[in-house]
Design a protein around this motif. Structure first.
Motif, PDB file in Angstrom:
ATOM      1  N   LEU A   1      46.032 -25.034  93.138  1.00 51.00           N
ATOM      2  CA  LEU A   1      45.905 -23.652  92.133  1.00 51.00           C
ATOM      3  C   LEU A   1      45.521 -23.704  90.790  1.00 51.00           C
ATOM      4  N   VAL A   2      46.669 -24.807  90.510  1.00 56.89           N
ATOM      5  CA  VAL A   2      46.626 -24.712  88.739  1.00 56.89           C
ATOM      6  C   VAL A   2      45.927 -25.898  88.526  1.00 56.89           C
ATOM      7  N   GLY A   3      44.889 -25.797  87.479  1.00 55.11           N
ATOM      8  CA  GLY A   3      43.987 -26.612  87.395  1.00 55.11           C
ATOM      9  C   GLY A   3      42.606 -26.724  88.082  1.00 55.11           C
ATOM     10  N   ARG A   4      42.653 -27.381  89.280  1.00 62.75           N
ATOM     11  CA  ARG A   4      41.424 -27.017  90.007  1.00 62.75           C
ATOM     12  C   ARG A   4      41.067 -25.656  90.298  1.00 62.75           C
ATOM     13  N   GLY A   5      41.799 -24.758  90.545  1.00 61.49           N
ATOM     14  CA  GLY A   5      41.370 -23.366  90.797  1.00 61.49           C
ATOM     15  C   GLY A   5      41.426 -22.607  89.656  1.00 61.49           C
ATOM     16  N   GLY A   6      41.425 -23.110  88.526  1.00 60.43           N
ATOM     17  CA  GLY A   6      41.008 -22.458  87.381  1.00 60.43           C
ATOM     18  C   GLY A   6      42.305 -21.424  86.595  1.00 60.43           C
ATOM     19  N   PHE A   7      43.340 -21.601  87.294  1.00 59.50           N
ATOM     20  CA  PHE A   7      44.538 -20.632  86.659  1.00 59.50           C
ATOM     21  C   PHE A   7      45.357 -21.716  86.147  1.00 59.50           C
ATOM     22  N   TYR A   8      45.994 -21.338  84.852  1.00 62.43           N
ATOM     23  CA  TYR A   8      46.775 -22.086  84.102  1.00 62.43           C
ATOM     24  C   TYR A   8      48.287 -22.206  84.450  1.00 62.43           C
TER      25      TYR A   8
END
Length: 369
Positions: A4-11
């Motif tokens: 979720l964080v990173g690949r999913g675009g969320f920081y």
């Protein structure tokens, strides 16, 4: 969370679980791509529901929405973790809410909401799956303990009832997990997500087989006796197993008279022989020879399945027919006990001995009359 964080675009993203008794959310896990936040301290965070609010609606009504940090008192205390506008989705097991998944990025789109919903579903599925596996492990341990003390028929009856009860308890959540995973597979786009779903589906199928074995073993065996040609039945099994035999580099020799007739439940006997053939193939990891033959005496027909898989230690030969005992790294330990139960219901038996380079299992069937 790493997906979720990173690949999913969320920081950043965090999961909070619900304590229903206290109507309180508690931090469980937090991921931050910037590395500026102490993720460990997130576990000390709490959110109490004193009144109905947007977060409770998201959780109890299974929604996904943007929540302004300043609109809810408890969120103001979490300024170090989340942005001003937090994307939130509910987590649930079955119809019961269990928490929320929160994530942040600079700008949100409709696809971000769909992505968070998908990750939330995966998270819920993983939680339900973990609980089911844990319940199965605890139950298996209980059954193993009970088996050790099953010195009389009363304890054996208790074990059978416990097995059936546990299997029924596990069956419904497994069906729900399997159906949920199938729906997720149809909407998943990310290849890694699809791979995770396939892993979940594979484990669900494995657990369903275990539950199925437990249910079958706990039931009374009903026998429908008929006369039929044994060789034809075994040839059907060989045709079904041709791929496994070829892949396992197992050479099969069949020595059964075409006119030999047995008086048995055809489907049940087929189940037993399939189990023995499958076990033999698994034992011969580098290929080998298998032989199926049959002989008849005045009162019995004996069907033998022998292999070159190394054999079974003499001190283990009786134990392998006990429920939940297995020499395999994976398995329920119910395959051979079920075979034993089926043969006993026929008024016969199954015994194991030593072949030249492996084991030989003999099925003893009484003749008609």
């Amino acid at each position: 969370m790493g997906m979720l964080v990173g690949r999913g675009g969320f920081y950043c993203a965090g999961v909070m679980f619900l304590n229903e008794a206290l109507l309180e959310l508690r931090g469980v896990i937090f991921a931050d791509s910037t590395g500026r936040v102490d993720a460990g301290a997130f576990k000390k965070t709490k959110l109490t529901f004193e009144t109905k609010n947007q977060l409770s609606d998201i959780m109890f009504y299974d929604r996904t929405d943007i929540v302004k940090k300043g609109s809810i008192e408890g969120l103001k205390k979490m300024a170090d973790y989340f942005c001003d506008d937090i994307l939130v989705t509910g987590l649930g097991v079955g119809d019961r809410p269990i928490g929320i998944l929160m994530a942040c990025k600079d700008n949100y789109t409709k696809s971000d909401s769909e992505a968070l919903l998908l990750y939330g579903n995966i998270c819920s599925l993983s939680i339900e799956f973990s609980r089911t596996v844990k319940q199965l492990e605890l139950t298996t341990a209980d059954l193993a303990s009970l088996r050790k003390t099953a010195m009389n028929s009363e304890n054996l009856v208790r074990m059978g009832r416990l097995s059936a009860t546990v299997a029924h308890e596990l069956k419904n959540p497994l069906v729900a997990i399997g159906g949920f995973a199938k729906r997720m597979e149809q909407t998943a786009v990310n290849p890694q997500t699809k791979n995770y779903i396939k892993i979940v589906q594979s484990e669900v199928h494995r657990l369903e087989r275990i539950v199925g074995d437990i249910l079958i073993y706990s039931r009374k065996i009903e026998i429908d006796l008929k006369d039929f040609k044994l060789r034809k039945l075994v040839e059907e099994i060989m045709e079904m197993s041709a791929g496994c035999l070829s892949f396992g580099m197992v050479k099969l020799q069949l020595d059964i008279d075409e006119q030999l007739t047995v008086h048995a439940d055809r489907d049940k006997l087929k189940q037993v022989i399939i189990n023995l053939v499958s076990n033999s193939i698994q034992e011969m990891t580098e290929g080998g020879d298998m032989k199926i033959d049959a002989s008849q005496g005045d009162r019995h027909v004996t069907i033998s399945v022998s292999d070159t898989g190394g054999g079974i230690p003499s001190d283990k030969r009786e134990k392998i027919f006990e429920p939940f005992y297995t020499l395999k790294k994976t398995g329920t330990g119910l395959g051979l006990p079920l075979c034993k139960k089926i043969m006993t219901a026929h008024g016969g038996d199954i015994v194991v001995g030593e072949a030249d380079r492996g084991a030989v299992f003999s099925l003893i069937l009484p003749k008609r009359g």
